[in-house]
Design a protein around this motif. Structure first.
Motif, PDB file in Angstrom:
ATOM      1  N   UNK A 158     147.383  16.223   3.928  1.00  0.00           N
ATOM      2  CA  UNK A 158     148.536  17.130   4.194  1.00  0.00           C
ATOM      3  C   UNK A 158     148.528  18.080   3.110  1.00  0.00           C
ATOM      4  N   UNK A 159     148.304  17.982   1.989  1.00  0.00           N
ATOM      5  CA  UNK A 159     148.105  18.913   0.880  1.00  0.00           C
ATOM      6  C   UNK A 159     147.452  20.151   1.119  1.00  0.00           C
ATOM      7  N   UNK A 160     146.257  19.821   1.704  1.00  0.00           N
ATOM      8  CA  UNK A 160     145.160  20.876   2.608  1.00  0.00           C
ATOM      9  C   UNK A 160     145.906  21.699   3.367  1.00  0.00           C
ATOM     10  N   UNK A 161     146.565  21.048   4.376  1.00  0.00           N
ATOM     11  CA  UNK A 161     147.362  21.695   5.486  1.00  0.00           C
ATOM     12  C   UNK A 161     148.409  22.556   4.770  1.00  0.00           C
ATOM     13  N   UNK A 162     149.022  22.197   4.012  1.00  0.00           N
ATOM     14  CA  UNK A 162     150.191  23.128   3.277  1.00  0.00           C
ATOM     15  C   UNK A 162     149.390  24.254   2.561  1.00  0.00           C
ATOM     16  N   UNK A 163     148.412  23.891   1.802  1.00  0.00           N
ATOM     17  CA  UNK A 163     147.725  25.102   1.105  1.00  0.00           C
ATOM     18  C   UNK A 163     146.996  26.199   2.257  1.00  0.00           C
ATOM     19  N   UNK A 164     146.819  25.842   3.310  1.00  0.00           N
ATOM     20  CA  UNK A 164     146.335  26.654   4.373  1.00  0.00           C
ATOM     21  C   UNK A 164     147.493  27.446   4.941  1.00  0.00           C
ATOM     22  N   UNK A 165     148.443  26.583   5.314  1.00  0.00           N
ATOM     23  CA  UNK A 165     149.617  27.262   5.860  1.00  0.00           C
ATOM     24  C   UNK A 165     150.313  28.317   4.735  1.00  0.00           C
ATOM     25  N   UNK A 166     150.315  28.069   3.636  1.00  0.00           N
ATOM     26  CA  UNK A 166     150.717  28.975   2.560  1.00  0.00           C
ATOM     27  C   UNK A 166     150.033  30.323   2.647  1.00  0.00           C
ATOM     28  N   UNK A 167     148.698  29.873   2.772  1.00  0.00           N
ATOM     29  CA  UNK A 167     147.936  31.305   2.674  1.00  0.00           C
ATOM     30  C   UNK A 167     148.086  32.153   3.886  1.00  0.00           C
ATOM     31  N   UNK A 168     148.263  31.448   5.040  1.00  0.00           N
ATOM     32  CA  UNK A 168     148.745  31.986   6.252  1.00  0.00           C
ATOM     33  C   UNK A 168     150.021  32.910   6.237  1.00  0.00           C
ATOM     34  N   UNK A 169     151.106  32.174   5.631  1.00  0.00           N
ATOM     35  CA  UNK A 169     152.416  33.015   5.319  1.00  0.00           C
ATOM     36  C   UNK A 169     152.414  33.966   4.408  1.00  0.00           C
ATOM     37  N   UNK A 170     151.598  33.964   3.277  1.00  0.00           N
ATOM     38  CA  UNK A 170     151.522  34.733   2.046  1.00  0.00           C
ATOM     39  C   UNK A 170     150.953  36.143   2.396  1.00  0.00           C
ATOM     40  N   UNK A 171     149.972  36.144   3.170  1.00  0.00           N
ATOM     41  CA  UNK A 171     149.001  37.171   3.694  1.00  0.00           C
ATOM     42  C   UNK A 171     149.965  38.532   4.146  1.00  0.00           C
ATOM     43  N   UNK A 172     149.895  39.582   3.750  1.00  0.00           N
ATOM     44  CA  UNK A 172     150.568  40.854   4.315  1.00  0.00           C
ATOM     45  C   UNK A 172     149.683  41.308   5.197  1.00  0.00           C
ATOM     46  N   UNK A 173     150.098  41.320   6.545  1.00  0.00           N
ATOM     47  CA  UNK A 173     149.246  41.781   7.660  1.00  0.00           C
ATOM     48  C   UNK A 173     149.601  43.322   8.253  1.00  0.00           C
ATOM     49  N   UNK A 174     150.414  43.993   7.585  1.00  0.00           N
ATOM     50  CA  UNK A 174     151.036  45.192   7.714  1.00  0.00           C
ATOM     51  C   UNK A 174     150.358  46.153   6.777  1.00  0.00           C
ATOM     52  N   UNK A 175     149.201  47.021   7.279  1.00  0.00           N
ATOM     53  CA  UNK A 175     148.851  47.982   6.374  1.00  0.00           C
ATOM     54  C   UNK A 175     149.623  48.883   5.562  1.00  0.00           C
ATOM     55  N   UNK A 176     150.939  49.205   6.326  1.00  0.00           N
ATOM     56  CA  UNK A 176     151.657  50.322   5.784  1.00  0.00           C
ATOM     57  C   UNK A 176     152.328  49.573   4.435  1.00  0.00           C
ATOM     58  N   UNK A 177     152.872  48.236   4.771  1.00  0.00           N
ATOM     59  CA  UNK A 177     153.439  47.355   3.577  1.00  0.00           C
ATOM     60  C   UNK A 177     152.539  47.183   2.391  1.00  0.00           C
ATOM     61  N   UNK A 178     151.328  46.831   2.861  1.00  0.00           N
ATOM     62  CA  UNK A 178     150.227  46.620   1.961  1.00  0.00           C
ATOM     63  C   UNK A 178     150.095  47.903   1.075  1.00  0.00           C
TER      64      UNK A 178
END
Length: 256
Positions: free
Chosen positions: A216-236
Protein backbone atom coordinates in the motif's frame (compact mmCIF):
# COMPACT_ATOMS: atom_id res chain seq x y z
CA UNK A 1 -3.19 24.55 -21.82
CA UNK A 2 -3.88 21.56 -19.66
CA UNK A 3 -3.78 17.95 -20.74
CA UNK A 4 -6.93 16.08 -21.60
CA UNK A 5 -8.30 12.59 -21.53
CA UNK A 6 -7.98 10.26 -24.52
CA UNK A 7 -11.71 9.65 -24.50
CA UNK A 8 -14.24 12.47 -24.83
CA UNK A 9 -17.10 12.03 -22.37
CA UNK A 10 -20.18 14.13 -21.72
CA UNK A 11 -19.28 16.15 -18.63
CA UNK A 12 -21.26 17.87 -15.87
CA UNK A 13 -21.05 21.57 -14.98
CA UNK A 14 -22.53 23.46 -12.06
CA UNK A 15 -23.11 27.18 -11.70
CA UNK A 16 -21.02 29.08 -9.15
CA UNK A 17 -23.05 31.73 -7.37
CA UNK A 18 -21.91 35.11 -6.20
CA UNK A 19 -20.84 35.30 -2.59
CA UNK A 20 -23.93 37.38 -1.74
CA UNK A 21 -26.43 35.02 -3.40
CA UNK A 22 -28.67 32.72 -1.39
CA UNK A 23 -27.47 29.15 -0.93
CA UNK A 24 -30.91 27.79 -0.02
CA UNK A 25 -31.23 26.15 -3.43
CA UNK A 26 -28.63 23.67 -4.66
CA UNK A 27 -26.30 24.58 -7.54
CA UNK A 28 -27.81 24.40 -11.02
CA UNK A 29 -26.40 21.80 -13.39
CA UNK A 30 -25.94 23.00 -16.96
CA UNK A 31 -24.57 21.87 -20.32
CA UNK A 32 -22.16 24.05 -22.25
CA UNK A 33 -24.15 23.47 -25.43
CA UNK A 34 -27.12 25.22 -23.78
CA UNK A 35 -25.05 28.35 -23.16
CA UNK A 36 -24.06 29.18 -26.73
CA UNK A 37 -26.25 32.27 -26.78
CA UNK A 38 -24.73 33.61 -23.54
CA UNK A 39 -22.55 36.71 -23.85
CA UNK A 40 -19.87 35.46 -21.48
CA UNK A 41 -18.93 32.71 -19.07
CA UNK A 42 -15.91 31.42 -17.17
CA UNK A 43 -15.15 27.72 -16.77
CA UNK A 44 -13.33 26.72 -13.58
CA UNK A 45 -11.74 23.40 -12.73
CA UNK A 46 -8.76 21.69 -11.15
CA UNK A 47 -5.62 20.94 -13.20
CA UNK A 48 -6.18 18.11 -15.67
CA UNK A 49 -9.93 18.01 -15.14
CA UNK A 50 -10.69 18.70 -18.81
CA UNK A 51 -11.29 22.44 -19.26
CA UNK A 52 -9.31 22.64 -22.49
CA UNK A 53 -11.01 19.53 -23.84
CA UNK A 54 -14.43 21.01 -23.07
CA UNK A 55 -13.52 24.27 -24.82
CA UNK A 56 -12.14 22.46 -27.86
CA UNK A 57 -15.32 20.41 -28.18
CA UNK A 58 -17.54 23.50 -27.90
CA UNK A 59 -15.44 25.55 -30.30
CA UNK A 60 -15.47 22.80 -32.91
CA UNK A 61 -19.25 22.49 -32.57
CA UNK A 62 -19.58 26.19 -33.44
CA UNK A 63 -17.08 25.93 -36.29
CA UNK A 64 -16.60 29.20 -38.19
CA UNK A 65 -18.53 31.23 -35.62
CA UNK A 66 -15.85 30.87 -32.95
CA UNK A 67 -12.12 31.07 -32.25
CA UNK A 68 -10.05 29.03 -29.77
CA UNK A 69 -6.91 30.74 -28.50
CA UNK A 70 -4.51 30.41 -25.56
CA UNK A 71 -4.74 33.32 -23.14
CA UNK A 72 -1.04 34.05 -23.63
CA UNK A 73 -1.46 34.34 -27.41
CA UNK A 74 -4.60 36.43 -26.97
CA UNK A 75 -2.64 38.99 -24.97
CA UNK A 76 -0.15 39.61 -27.79
CA UNK A 77 -2.71 39.62 -30.62
CA UNK A 78 -3.19 42.92 -32.44
CA UNK A 79 -6.93 43.73 -32.31
CA UNK A 80 -6.57 46.00 -35.33
CA UNK A 81 -5.50 43.03 -37.43
CA UNK A 82 -8.15 40.68 -36.01
CA UNK A 83 -11.30 42.29 -37.34
CA UNK A 84 -12.82 38.86 -37.97
CA UNK A 85 -12.87 38.16 -34.25
CA UNK A 86 -15.35 40.92 -33.47
CA UNK A 87 -18.40 38.91 -34.49
CA UNK A 88 -17.23 35.55 -33.21
CA UNK A 89 -17.26 33.76 -29.88
CA UNK A 90 -13.77 33.72 -28.36
CA UNK A 91 -12.68 30.70 -26.31
CA UNK A 92 -9.76 32.06 -24.28
CA UNK A 93 -8.04 29.10 -22.67
CA UNK A 94 -5.87 29.37 -19.57
CA UNK A 95 -6.26 32.58 -17.57
CA UNK A 96 -4.29 30.78 -14.84
CA UNK A 97 -1.35 30.30 -17.23
CA UNK A 98 -0.84 34.03 -17.73
CA UNK A 99 -1.20 34.60 -14.00
CA UNK A 100 1.53 32.05 -13.20
CA UNK A 101 4.57 33.72 -11.67
CA UNK A 102 2.96 37.18 -11.66
CA UNK A 103 3.35 39.39 -8.59
CA UNK A 104 -0.13 40.86 -9.21
CA UNK A 105 -2.77 38.33 -10.30
CA UNK A 106 -5.08 41.15 -11.39
CA UNK A 107 -2.84 42.48 -14.17
CA UNK A 108 -3.30 39.52 -16.54
CA UNK A 109 -7.08 39.78 -16.37
CA UNK A 110 -6.92 43.54 -16.94
CA UNK A 111 -4.89 42.94 -20.09
CA UNK A 112 -7.46 40.41 -21.32
CA UNK A 113 -10.22 42.92 -20.58
CA UNK A 114 -8.34 45.54 -22.57
CA UNK A 115 -8.08 43.21 -25.56
CA UNK A 116 -11.79 42.41 -25.40
CA UNK A 117 -12.63 46.11 -25.18
CA UNK A 118 -10.46 46.82 -28.22
CA UNK A 119 -12.45 44.17 -30.12
CA UNK A 120 -15.75 45.88 -29.19
CA UNK A 121 -16.53 43.24 -26.54
CA UNK A 122 -17.34 40.08 -28.53
CA UNK A 123 -18.86 37.03 -26.86
CA UNK A 124 -16.21 35.23 -24.83
CA UNK A 125 -15.52 32.18 -22.68
CA UNK A 126 -12.49 31.97 -20.39
CA UNK A 127 -11.07 28.90 -18.64
CA UNK A 128 -9.12 29.08 -15.39
CA UNK A 129 -7.87 26.80 -12.65
CA UNK A 130 -10.17 27.30 -9.70
CA UNK A 131 -7.26 28.06 -7.35
CA UNK A 132 -6.25 30.99 -9.58
CA UNK A 133 -9.72 32.51 -9.87
CA UNK A 134 -10.23 35.59 -7.67
CA UNK A 135 -13.92 35.02 -7.12
CA UNK A 136 -16.36 37.90 -7.31
CA UNK A 137 -13.56 40.39 -7.91
CA UNK A 138 -12.77 38.70 -11.23
CA UNK A 139 -16.46 38.28 -11.97
CA UNK A 140 -17.23 41.99 -11.59
CA UNK A 141 -14.27 42.98 -13.78
CA UNK A 142 -15.33 40.66 -16.60
CA UNK A 143 -18.94 41.80 -16.43
CA UNK A 144 -17.61 45.23 -17.42
CA UNK A 145 -16.60 43.86 -20.86
CA UNK A 146 -19.54 41.50 -21.33
CA UNK A 147 -22.07 42.40 -24.04
CA UNK A 148 -24.90 41.78 -21.58
CA UNK A 149 -23.03 43.13 -18.52
CA UNK A 150 -23.50 39.64 -17.09
CA UNK A 151 -21.12 36.74 -16.57
CA UNK A 152 -21.88 33.15 -15.68
CA UNK A 153 -19.27 31.18 -13.74
CA UNK A 154 -19.28 27.40 -14.10
CA UNK A 155 -17.42 24.62 -12.34
CA UNK A 156 -16.38 21.49 -14.22
CA UNK A 157 -17.30 18.58 -11.99
CA UNK A 158 -15.13 15.48 -11.36
CA UNK A 159 -15.76 12.34 -13.36
CA UNK A 160 -18.64 10.10 -12.34
CA UNK A 161 -18.18 6.33 -12.04
CA UNK A 162 -19.78 5.86 -15.45
CA UNK A 163 -17.44 8.39 -17.05
CA UNK A 164 -14.42 6.76 -15.38
CA UNK A 165 -15.41 3.41 -16.85
CA UNK A 166 -15.96 4.97 -20.28
CA UNK A 167 -12.44 6.45 -20.30
CA UNK A 168 -10.85 3.21 -19.08
CA UNK A 169 -12.68 1.20 -21.73
CA UNK A 170 -10.83 3.26 -24.34
CA UNK A 171 -7.46 3.01 -22.58
CA UNK A 172 -5.15 0.56 -24.38
CA UNK A 173 -3.54 -0.72 -21.15
CA UNK A 174 -6.73 -1.51 -19.27
CA UNK A 175 -8.46 -4.76 -20.13
CA UNK A 176 -10.92 -4.77 -17.22
CA UNK A 177 -12.08 -1.30 -16.09
CA UNK A 178 -14.13 -2.69 -13.19
CA UNK A 179 -11.15 -4.53 -11.71
CA UNK A 180 -8.91 -1.50 -12.21
CA UNK A 181 -11.35 0.80 -10.36
CA UNK A 182 -11.80 -1.70 -7.54
CA UNK A 183 -8.04 -2.16 -7.17
CA UNK A 184 -7.42 1.60 -7.05
CA UNK A 185 -10.01 2.10 -4.33
CA UNK A 186 -8.76 -0.85 -2.30
CA UNK A 187 -5.29 0.71 -2.34
CA UNK A 188 -6.60 4.09 -1.19
CA UNK A 189 -5.98 6.01 -4.42
CA UNK A 190 -9.56 6.16 -5.65
CA UNK A 191 -9.41 9.95 -5.58
CA UNK A 192 -7.16 9.90 -8.64
CA UNK A 193 -9.89 8.27 -10.70
CA UNK A 194 -12.15 11.33 -10.82
CA UNK A 195 -9.66 13.46 -12.78
CA UNK A 196 -9.09 12.50 -16.45
CA UNK A 197 -5.41 13.41 -16.36
CA UNK A 198 -4.51 11.48 -13.20
CA UNK A 199 -6.81 8.63 -14.24
CA UNK A 200 -4.96 8.18 -17.51
CA UNK A 201 -1.59 8.57 -15.83
CA UNK A 202 -2.47 5.92 -13.26
CA UNK A 203 -3.63 3.62 -16.04
CA UNK A 204 -0.40 4.27 -17.95
CA UNK A 205 1.70 3.43 -14.89
CA UNK A 206 -0.02 0.31 -13.59
CA UNK A 207 -1.81 -1.02 -16.65
CA UNK A 208 -4.93 -3.11 -16.28
CA UNK A 209 -4.59 -3.79 -12.58
CA UNK A 210 -1.69 -6.16 -13.24
CA UNK A 211 1.26 -3.96 -12.24
CA UNK A 212 0.18 -2.38 -8.98
CA UNK A 213 2.96 -1.94 -6.39
CA UNK A 214 3.07 -4.83 -3.94
CA UNK A 215 2.56 -2.67 -0.85
CA UNK A 216 0.00 0.00 0.00
CA UNK A 217 2.90 2.35 0.77
CA UNK A 218 4.32 1.79 -2.69
CA UNK A 219 0.94 2.61 -4.21
CA UNK A 220 0.71 5.83 -2.21
CA UNK A 221 4.23 6.84 -3.24
CA UNK A 222 3.39 6.28 -6.88
CA UNK A 223 0.10 8.16 -6.50
CA UNK A 224 1.81 11.12 -4.81
CA UNK A 225 4.26 11.38 -7.68
CA UNK A 226 1.38 11.41 -10.15
CA UNK A 227 -0.42 14.19 -8.23
CA UNK A 228 2.64 16.33 -7.49
CA UNK A 229 3.95 16.54 -11.04
CA UNK A 230 3.15 19.78 -12.91
CA UNK A 231 1.92 18.88 -16.39
CA UNK A 232 1.32 22.39 -17.68
CA UNK A 233 4.41 23.91 -19.27
CA UNK A 234 3.26 27.50 -18.72
CA UNK A 235 2.86 26.89 -14.98
CA UNK A 236 6.14 25.00 -14.84
CA UNK A 237 8.05 27.85 -16.48
CA UNK A 238 6.16 30.73 -14.88
CA UNK A 239 5.84 29.26 -11.40
CA UNK A 240 9.23 27.48 -11.28
CA UNK A 241 8.09 24.62 -9.03
CA UNK A 242 10.72 22.91 -6.85
CA UNK A 243 12.10 19.48 -7.81
CA UNK A 244 9.56 16.69 -7.38
CA UNK A 245 11.40 14.98 -4.50
CA UNK A 246 11.67 18.27 -2.58
CA UNK A 247 7.98 18.93 -3.10
CA UNK A 248 7.06 15.46 -1.83
CA UNK A 249 9.34 15.85 1.19
CA UNK A 250 7.76 19.20 2.08
CA UNK A 251 4.27 17.71 1.71
CA UNK A 252 5.30 14.87 4.00
CA UNK A 253 6.43 17.29 6.71
CA UNK A 254 3.13 19.21 6.46
CA UNK A 255 1.11 16.02 6.86
CA UNK A 256 3.25 14.56 9.64
Amino acid sequence: MAGSSRSIVDRSYTEVRRADQSSDVGPETVRLSDLRSEAAYVLLGDPGLGKSTAFTSEQEAQADMSIMIDARDFLVANPGRRQGWRNKTLFIDGLDEVRAGSSDARSALDRIRGQLEALDCPKFRISCREADWLGDNDRYRLEFVSQSSKLRVLRLEPLTDGQIEQILEDHPSVSDPGTFIESARERGVGGLLANPQTLNMLADVVGGGMQWPESRRGTFDQACRVMAREHNQEHEIGGRPPPLDELLQAAGHLCA
